[in-house]
Design a protein around this motif. Structure first.
Motif, PDB file in Angstrom:
ATOM      1  N   ASP A  73       0.812  -1.220   0.000  1.00  5.41           N
ATOM      2  CA  ASP A  73       0.000   0.000   0.000  1.00  5.41           C
ATOM      3  C   ASP A  73       0.841   1.265   0.000  1.00  5.41           C
ATOM      4  O   ASP A  73       0.317   2.356  -0.187  1.00  5.41           O
ATOM      5  N   THR A  74       2.164   1.155   0.256  1.00  9.78           N
ATOM      6  CA  THR A  74       3.040   2.332   0.265  1.00  9.78           C
ATOM      7  C   THR A  74       4.218   2.060  -0.667  1.00  9.78           C
ATOM      8  O   THR A  74       5.085   1.232  -0.387  1.00  9.78           O
ATOM      9  N   LEU A  75       4.215   2.760  -1.787  1.00  9.79           N
ATOM     10  CA  LEU A  75       5.188   2.526  -2.843  1.00  9.79           C
ATOM     11  C   LEU A  75       5.939   3.804  -3.186  1.00  9.79           C
ATOM     12  O   LEU A  75       5.424   4.913  -3.007  1.00  9.79           O
ATOM     13  N   TRP A  76       7.165   3.639  -3.696  1.00  7.42           N
ATOM     14  CA  TRP A  76       7.900   4.767  -4.259  1.00  7.42           C
ATOM     15  C   TRP A  76       7.201   5.194  -5.540  1.00  7.42           C
ATOM     16  O   TRP A  76       6.619   4.369  -6.249  1.00  7.42           O
ATOM     17  N   ALA A  77       7.280   6.455  -5.879  1.00  2.53           N
ATOM     18  CA  ALA A  77       6.624   6.977  -7.082  1.00  2.53           C
ATOM     19  C   ALA A  77       7.344   6.552  -8.358  1.00  2.53           C
ATOM     20  O   ALA A  77       6.745   6.534  -9.425  1.00  2.53           O
ATOM     21  N   ASP A  78       8.624   6.200  -8.267  1.00  2.00           N
ATOM     22  CA  ASP A  78       9.420   5.823  -9.430  1.00  2.00           C
ATOM     23  C   ASP A  78      10.252   4.596  -9.065  1.00  2.00           C
ATOM     24  O   ASP A  78      10.493   4.327  -7.891  1.00  2.00           O
ATOM     25  N   ALA A  79      10.699   3.877 -10.076  1.00  2.00           N
ATOM     26  CA  ALA A  79      11.567   2.720  -9.847  1.00  2.00           C
ATOM     27  C   ALA A  79      12.810   3.193  -9.095  1.00  2.00           C
ATOM     28  O   ALA A  79      13.512   4.095  -9.564  1.00  2.00           O
ATOM     29  N   PRO A  80      13.103   2.631  -7.925  1.00  2.00           N
ATOM     30  CA  PRO A  80      14.172   3.161  -7.075  1.00  2.00           C
ATOM     31  C   PRO A  80      15.551   3.265  -7.737  1.00  2.00           C
ATOM     32  O   PRO A  80      16.229   4.276  -7.540  1.00  2.00           O
ATOM     33  N   GLU A  81      15.979   2.278  -8.496  1.00  2.00           N
ATOM     34  CA  GLU A  81      17.318   2.372  -9.104  1.00  2.00           C
ATOM     35  C   GLU A  81      17.384   3.539 -10.084  1.00  2.00           C
ATOM     36  O   GLU A  81      18.346   4.296 -10.097  1.00  2.00           O
ATOM     37  N   ARG A  82      16.360   3.686 -10.894  1.00  2.00           N
ATOM     38  CA  ARG A  82      16.292   4.811 -11.833  1.00  2.00           C
ATOM     39  C   ARG A  82      16.206   6.129 -11.069  1.00  2.00           C
ATOM     40  O   ARG A  82      16.923   7.089 -11.364  1.00  2.00           O
ATOM     41  N   ALA A  83      15.339   6.179 -10.071  1.00  2.00           N
ATOM     42  CA  ALA A  83      15.121   7.413  -9.317  1.00  2.00           C
ATOM     43  C   ALA A  83      16.376   7.862  -8.573  1.00  2.00           C
ATOM     44  O   ALA A  83      16.730   9.046  -8.611  1.00  2.00           O
ATOM     45  N   VAL A  84      17.070   6.935  -7.912  1.00  2.00           N
ATOM     46  CA  VAL A  84      18.270   7.308  -7.161  1.00  2.00           C
ATOM     47  C   VAL A  84      19.352   7.821  -8.116  1.00  2.00           C
ATOM     48  O   VAL A  84      20.021   8.813  -7.825  1.00  2.00           O
ATOM     49  N   ALA A  85      19.512   7.178  -9.270  1.00  2.00           N
ATOM     50  CA  ALA A  85      20.493   7.656 -10.256  1.00  2.00           C
ATOM     51  C   ALA A  85      20.141   9.073 -10.715  1.00  2.00           C
ATOM     52  O   ALA A  85      21.021   9.941 -10.815  1.00  2.00           O
ATOM     53  N   LEU A  86      18.871   9.329 -10.976  1.00  2.00           N
ATOM     54  CA  LEU A  86      18.447  10.670 -11.393  1.00  2.00           C
ATOM     55  C   LEU A  86      18.607  11.685 -10.261  1.00  2.00           C
ATOM     56  O   LEU A  86      19.000  12.832 -10.494  1.00  2.00           O
ATOM     57  N   GLU A  87      18.315  11.276  -9.022  1.00  2.00           N
ATOM     58  CA  GLU A  87      18.458  12.175  -7.882  1.00  2.00           C
ATOM     59  C   GLU A  87      19.926  12.543  -7.645  1.00  2.00           C
ATOM     60  O   GLU A  87      20.242  13.704  -7.372  1.00  2.00           O
ATOM     61  N   ILE A  88      20.819  11.565  -7.774  1.00  2.00           N
ATOM     62  CA  ILE A  88      22.256  11.836  -7.640  1.00  2.00           C
ATOM     63  C   ILE A  88      22.703  12.773  -8.762  1.00  2.00           C
ATOM     64  O   ILE A  88      23.419  13.755  -8.530  1.00  2.00           O
ATOM     65  N   SER A  89      22.277  12.485  -9.993  1.00  2.00           N
ATOM     66  CA  SER A  89      22.650  13.320 -11.149  1.00  2.00           C
ATOM     67  C   SER A  89      22.182  14.752 -10.974  1.00  2.00           C
ATOM     68  O   SER A  89      22.953  15.696 -11.167  1.00  2.00           O
ATOM     69  N   GLU A  90      20.914  14.900 -10.611  1.00  2.00           N
ATOM     70  CA  GLU A  90      20.370  16.253 -10.437  1.00  2.00           C
ATOM     71  C   GLU A  90      21.080  16.986  -9.300  1.00  2.00           C
ATOM     72  O   GLU A  90      21.429  18.168  -9.428  1.00  2.00           O
ATOM     73  N   SER A  91      21.320  16.289  -8.204  1.00  2.00           N
ATOM     74  CA  SER A  91      21.997  16.916  -7.067  1.00  2.00           C
ATOM     75  C   SER A  91      23.398  17.358  -7.444  1.00  2.00           C
ATOM     76  O   SER A  91      23.804  18.490  -7.144  1.00  2.00           O
ATOM     77  N   LEU A  92      24.162  16.480  -8.108  1.00  2.00           N
ATOM     78  CA  LEU A  92      25.523  16.836  -8.525  1.00  2.00           C
ATOM     79  C   LEU A  92      25.508  17.997  -9.518  1.00  2.00           C
ATOM     80  O   LEU A  92      26.345  18.897  -9.440  1.00  2.00           O
ATOM     81  N   SER A  93      24.578  17.988 -10.435  1.00  2.00           N
ATOM     82  CA  SER A  93      24.476  19.067 -11.416  1.00  2.00           C
ATOM     83  C   SER A  93      24.183  20.401 -10.737  1.00  2.00           C
ATOM     84  O   SER A  93      24.822  21.414 -11.025  1.00  2.00           O
ATOM     85  N   ARG A  94      23.231  20.403  -9.819  1.00  2.00           N
ATOM     86  CA  ARG A  94      22.871  21.633  -9.112  1.00  2.00           C
ATOM     87  C   ARG A  94      23.999  22.102  -8.195  1.00  2.00           C
ATOM     88  O   ARG A  94      24.233  23.298  -8.055  1.00  2.00           O
ATOM     89  N   LEU A  95      24.695  21.165  -7.560  1.00  2.00           N
ATOM     90  CA  LEU A  95      25.791  21.519  -6.646  1.00  2.00           C
ATOM     91  C   LEU A  95      27.009  22.066  -7.373  1.00  2.00           C
ATOM     92  O   LEU A  95      27.695  22.943  -6.865  1.00  2.00           O
ATOM     93  N   THR A  96      27.308  21.507  -8.549  1.00  5.56           N
ATOM     94  CA  THR A  96      28.562  21.814  -9.229  1.00  5.56           C
ATOM     95  C   THR A  96      28.410  22.760 -10.414  1.00  5.56           C
ATOM     96  O   THR A  96      29.395  23.345 -10.852  1.00  5.56           O
ATOM     97  N   GLY A  97      27.218  22.864 -10.970  1.00  4.00           N
ATOM     98  CA  GLY A  97      27.029  23.659 -12.172  1.00  4.00           C
ATOM     99  C   GLY A  97      27.622  23.000 -13.410  1.00  4.00           C
ATOM    100  O   GLY A  97      27.760  23.641 -14.452  1.00  4.00           O
ATOM    101  N   ARG A  98      27.980  21.744 -13.316  1.00  4.87           N
ATOM    102  CA  ARG A  98      28.594  21.003 -14.431  1.00  4.87           C
ATOM    103  C   ARG A  98      27.551  20.147 -15.135  1.00  4.87           C
ATOM    104  O   ARG A  98      26.446  19.919 -14.628  1.00  4.87           O
TER     105      ARG A  98
END
Length: 187
Positions: A73-98
């Motif tokens: 009854d309680t699920l992640w909104a996105d597939a976790p492996e895909r979501a974590v990779a995207l979250e890391i990517s977005e975080s690194l991009s926002r942190l570094t501007g690269r």
């Protein structure tokens, strides 16, 4: 008579679908308050490796006795492996501007570095800790110095906040992990 049976069947079907629906929880990343300089113009985040419980759609919690519990009854909104990779990517991009993107690399030119993350743990506890442990690897294009390191990060959350609190904590934890990798592995 057939029309009545059709409406009755349709009503039963809609009731079953409504009863069987699960709540899905999206992860939101916190805002960036400062930037981090890294040694690379571009970084590819490779596929993220998660333990089987963390890769499942269900949100798992470790109880005090060590057992992992979840509910359909309680699920992640996105597939976790895909979501974590995207979250890391977005975080690194926002942190570094690269230029940072998850696999597959979307640009013609190859990235300067590739980041591989292998989690041994990515889990919330019923006592209010969300923890990530594992290892990261940075492969450098053109023969530069390759790097690796261990990570052990955690954030606190209110266990009474339920799955929404867990999702918020995961966003904070992944962002904190991205900061750690930027300063430890990408400098």
């Amino acid at each position: 008579m057939n029309v009545v049976k059709c409406f009755a069947a349709l009503g039963l079907l809609l009731t079953l679908v409504a009863c069987g629906s699960a709540d899905r929880y999206a992860v939101t990343l916190p805002p960036v308050t400062e930037t981090v300089r890294i040694a690379f113009r571009s970084v590819e985040v490779r596929d993220v490796s998660l333990p089987s419980y963390a890769a499942a759609d269900e949100i798992h919690i470790r109880k005090n006795d060590g057992t992992l519990v979840s509910s359909t009854d309680t699920l992640w909104a996105d597939a976790p492996e895909r979501a974590v990779a995207l979250e890391i990517s977005e975080s690194l991009s926002r942190l570094t501007g690269r230029a940072v993107a998850s696999e597959p690399w979307p640009f013609d030119a190859y990235p300067d570095a590739r980041l591989d993350l292998r989690f041994t743990e990515l889990l919330a506890t019923e006592t209010g800790q969300f923890r990530a442990t594992g290892q990261y690897f940075v492969a450098v294009s053109g023969g530069g110095r390759e790097r690796s390191g261990l990570f052990d990060q955690s954030v606190s959350f209110d266990p009474k906040s339920g799955p929404a609190g867990i999702a918020t904590a995961r966003g904070q934890l992944i962002f904190q992990l991205a900061e750690f990798i930027a300063t430890s592995g990408l400098k």
